[in-house]
Design a protein around this motif. Sequence first.
Motif, PDB file in Angstrom:
ATOM      1  N   GLU A  18       0.834  -1.202   0.000  1.00  9.98           N
ATOM      2  CA  GLU A  18       0.000   0.000   0.000  1.00  9.98           C
ATOM      3  C   GLU A  18       0.870   1.255   0.000  1.00  9.98           C
ATOM      4  O   GLU A  18       0.621   2.196  -0.762  1.00  9.98           O
ATOM      5  N   ALA A  19       1.904   1.264   0.829  1.00  7.49           N
ATOM      6  CA  ALA A  19       2.799   2.423   0.891  1.00  7.49           C
ATOM      7  C   ALA A  19       3.510   2.640  -0.440  1.00  7.49           C
ATOM      8  O   ALA A  19       3.635   3.773  -0.902  1.00  7.49           O
ATOM      9  N   GLU A  20       3.947   1.561  -1.066  1.00  8.10           N
ATOM     10  CA  GLU A  20       4.632   1.698  -2.349  1.00  8.10           C
ATOM     11  C   GLU A  20       3.702   2.264  -3.414  1.00  8.10           C
ATOM     12  O   GLU A  20       4.076   3.151  -4.180  1.00  8.10           O
ATOM     13  N   LEU A  21       2.484   1.782  -3.454  1.00  2.09           N
ATOM     14  CA  LEU A  21       1.527   2.288  -4.435  1.00  2.09           C
ATOM     15  C   LEU A  21       1.244   3.772  -4.201  1.00  2.09           C
ATOM     16  O   LEU A  21       1.228   4.569  -5.139  1.00  2.09           O
ATOM     17  N   LEU A  22       1.040   4.135  -2.963  1.00  2.00           N
ATOM     18  CA  LEU A  22       0.728   5.530  -2.650  1.00  2.00           C
ATOM     19  C   LEU A  22       1.873   6.460  -3.022  1.00  2.00           C
ATOM     20  O   LEU A  22       1.662   7.547  -3.557  1.00  2.00           O
ATOM     21  N   THR A  23       3.103   6.051  -2.726  1.00  4.83           N
ATOM     22  CA  THR A  23       4.242   6.931  -2.987  1.00  4.83           C
ATOM     23  C   THR A  23       4.690   6.891  -4.437  1.00  4.83           C
ATOM     24  O   THR A  23       5.211   7.868  -4.951  1.00  4.83           O
ATOM     25  N   ALA A  24       4.496   5.766  -5.085  1.00  8.74           N
ATOM     26  CA  ALA A  24       4.987   5.629  -6.455  1.00  8.74           C
ATOM     27  C   ALA A  24       4.055   6.247  -7.483  1.00  8.74           C
ATOM     28  O   ALA A  24       4.504   6.738  -8.503  1.00  8.74           O
ATOM     29  N   LYS A  25       2.772   6.237  -7.236  1.00 11.95           N
ATOM     30  CA  LYS A  25       1.844   6.698  -8.266  1.00 11.95           C
ATOM     31  C   LYS A  25       0.864   7.748  -7.759  1.00 11.95           C
ATOM     32  O   LYS A  25       0.889   8.879  -8.200  1.00 11.95           O
ATOM     33  N   ASN A  26       0.052   7.393  -6.805  1.00 13.06           N
ATOM     34  CA  ASN A  26      -1.041   8.278  -6.389  1.00 13.06           C
ATOM     35  C   ASN A  26      -0.539   9.636  -5.895  1.00 13.06           C
ATOM     36  O   ASN A  26      -1.053  10.672  -6.312  1.00 13.06           O
ATOM     37  N   ARG A  27       0.433   9.624  -5.003  1.00 11.55           N
ATOM     38  CA  ARG A  27       0.916  10.893  -4.454  1.00 11.55           C
ATOM     39  C   ARG A  27       1.708  11.679  -5.496  1.00 11.55           C
ATOM     40  O   ARG A  27       1.643  12.901  -5.535  1.00 11.55           O
ATOM     41  N   GLN A  28       2.457  10.988  -6.349  1.00 11.81           N
ATOM     42  CA  GLN A  28       3.206  11.666  -7.410  1.00 11.81           C
ATOM     43  C   GLN A  28       2.249  12.424  -8.329  1.00 11.81           C
ATOM     44  O   GLN A  28       2.508  13.562  -8.695  1.00 11.81           O
ATOM     45  N   GLU A  29       1.154  11.768  -8.695  1.00 11.56           N
ATOM     46  CA  GLU A  29       0.181  12.411  -9.577  1.00 11.56           C
ATOM     47  C   GLU A  29      -0.485  13.600  -8.886  1.00 11.56           C
ATOM     48  O   GLU A  29      -0.737  14.625  -9.500  1.00 11.56           O
ATOM     49  N   ALA A  30      -0.770  13.456  -7.618  1.00  8.92           N
ATOM     50  CA  ALA A  30      -1.488  14.502  -6.895  1.00  8.92           C
ATOM     51  C   ALA A  30      -0.600  15.681  -6.505  1.00  8.92           C
ATOM     52  O   ALA A  30      -1.035  16.834  -6.562  1.00  8.92           O
ATOM     53  N   TYR A  31       0.651  15.391  -6.108  1.00  7.80           N
ATOM     54  CA  TYR A  31       1.488  16.444  -5.516  1.00  7.80           C
ATOM     55  C   TYR A  31       2.771  16.744  -6.263  1.00  7.80           C
ATOM     56  O   TYR A  31       3.463  17.696  -5.936  1.00  7.80           O
ATOM     57  N   GLY A  32       3.151  15.943  -7.227  1.00  2.00           N
ATOM     58  CA  GLY A  32       4.379  16.210  -7.965  1.00  2.00           C
ATOM     59  C   GLY A  32       5.560  15.422  -7.424  1.00  2.00           C
ATOM     60  O   GLY A  32       5.420  14.537  -6.589  1.00  2.00           O
ATOM     61  N   ASP A  33       6.732  15.784  -7.911  1.00  2.54           N
ATOM     62  CA  ASP A  33       7.957  15.057  -7.597  1.00  2.54           C
ATOM     63  C   ASP A  33       8.393  15.267  -6.145  1.00  2.54           C
ATOM     64  O   ASP A  33       8.582  16.407  -5.712  1.00  2.54           O
ATOM     65  N   TYR A  34       8.579  14.167  -5.430  1.00  3.24           N
ATOM     66  CA  TYR A  34       8.926  14.266  -4.009  1.00  3.24           C
ATOM     67  C   TYR A  34      10.331  14.813  -3.798  1.00  3.24           C
ATOM     68  O   TYR A  34      10.592  15.461  -2.790  1.00  3.24           O
ATOM     69  N   ARG A  35      11.237  14.581  -4.735  1.00  3.17           N
ATOM     70  CA  ARG A  35      12.600  15.106  -4.572  1.00  3.17           C
ATOM     71  C   ARG A  35      12.582  16.621  -4.514  1.00  3.17           C
ATOM     72  O   ARG A  35      13.268  17.223  -3.682  1.00  3.17           O
ATOM     73  N   GLU A  36      11.794  17.242  -5.373  1.00  2.89           N
ATOM     74  CA  GLU A  36      11.673  18.703  -5.353  1.00  2.89           C
ATOM     75  C   GLU A  36      11.002  19.167  -4.068  1.00  2.89           C
ATOM     76  O   GLU A  36      11.429  20.137  -3.444  1.00  2.89           O
ATOM     77  N   GLN A  37       9.937  18.478  -3.690  1.00  2.00           N
ATOM     78  CA  GLN A  37       9.226  18.863  -2.471  1.00  2.00           C
ATOM     79  C   GLN A  37      10.097  18.736  -1.238  1.00  2.00           C
ATOM     80  O   GLN A  37      10.040  19.585  -0.346  1.00  2.00           O
ATOM     81  N   SER A  38      10.889  17.678  -1.158  1.00  2.00           N
ATOM     82  CA  SER A  38      11.724  17.491   0.029  1.00  2.00           C
ATOM     83  C   SER A  38      12.758  18.607   0.141  1.00  2.00           C
ATOM     84  O   SER A  38      13.070  19.056   1.245  1.00  2.00           O
ATOM     85  N   ARG A  39      13.267  19.091  -0.990  1.00  5.78           N
ATOM     86  CA  ARG A  39      14.197  20.233  -0.961  1.00  5.78           C
ATOM     87  C   ARG A  39      13.485  21.483  -0.458  1.00  5.78           C
ATOM     88  O   ARG A  39      14.022  22.230   0.369  1.00  5.78           O
ATOM     89  N   ASP A  40      12.264  21.701  -0.939  1.00  6.08           N
ATOM     90  CA  ASP A  40      11.508  22.887  -0.528  1.00  6.08           C
ATOM     91  C   ASP A  40      11.138  22.824   0.952  1.00  6.08           C
ATOM     92  O   ASP A  40      11.259  23.817   1.677  1.00  6.08           O
ATOM     93  N   VAL A  41      10.681  21.667   1.401  1.00  5.11           N
ATOM     94  CA  VAL A  41      10.317  21.507   2.815  1.00  5.11           C
ATOM     95  C   VAL A  41      11.551  21.695   3.695  1.00  5.11           C
ATOM     96  O   VAL A  41      11.495  22.385   4.722  1.00  5.11           O
ATOM     97  N   ALA A  42      12.669  21.109   3.289  1.00  9.40           N
ATOM     98  CA  ALA A  42      13.910  21.256   4.066  1.00  9.40           C
ATOM     99  C   ALA A  42      14.304  22.727   4.179  1.00  9.40           C
ATOM    100  O   ALA A  42      14.713  23.187   5.262  1.00  9.40           O
TER     101      ALA A  42
END
Length: 95
Positions: A18-42
């Motif tokens: 479930e975690a892999e599906l959420l992070t690999a597809k659903n969240r990417q589609e909804a929120y964009g690339d996590y690498r960019e977001q993690s830089r912004d959040v940091a």
Amino acid sequence: MSGMAQVINPAAASILAEAELLTAKNRQEAYGDYREQSRDVAAVWSVLTGVAITPRMVPLMMAALKLVRESGKPKRDNRVDACGYLHLLDQLPED
């Protein structure tokens, strides 16, 4: 059903699946690339705390939040999300 978030039957999926599906597809589609977001959040957390926060610290801190919640009020969602954040950590470049 293309473009729609896939619905997961918790009884049929492990928390890791479930975690892999959420992070690999659903969240990417909804929120964009996590690498960019993690830089912004940091960057934001660094300003707010006055401490240098790295992008790799973001998913660790979010997983810690979920573990604290799990220790107080156990829910599958906490465990899935903690696994998801650790999965995202694995996708970030080493500091």
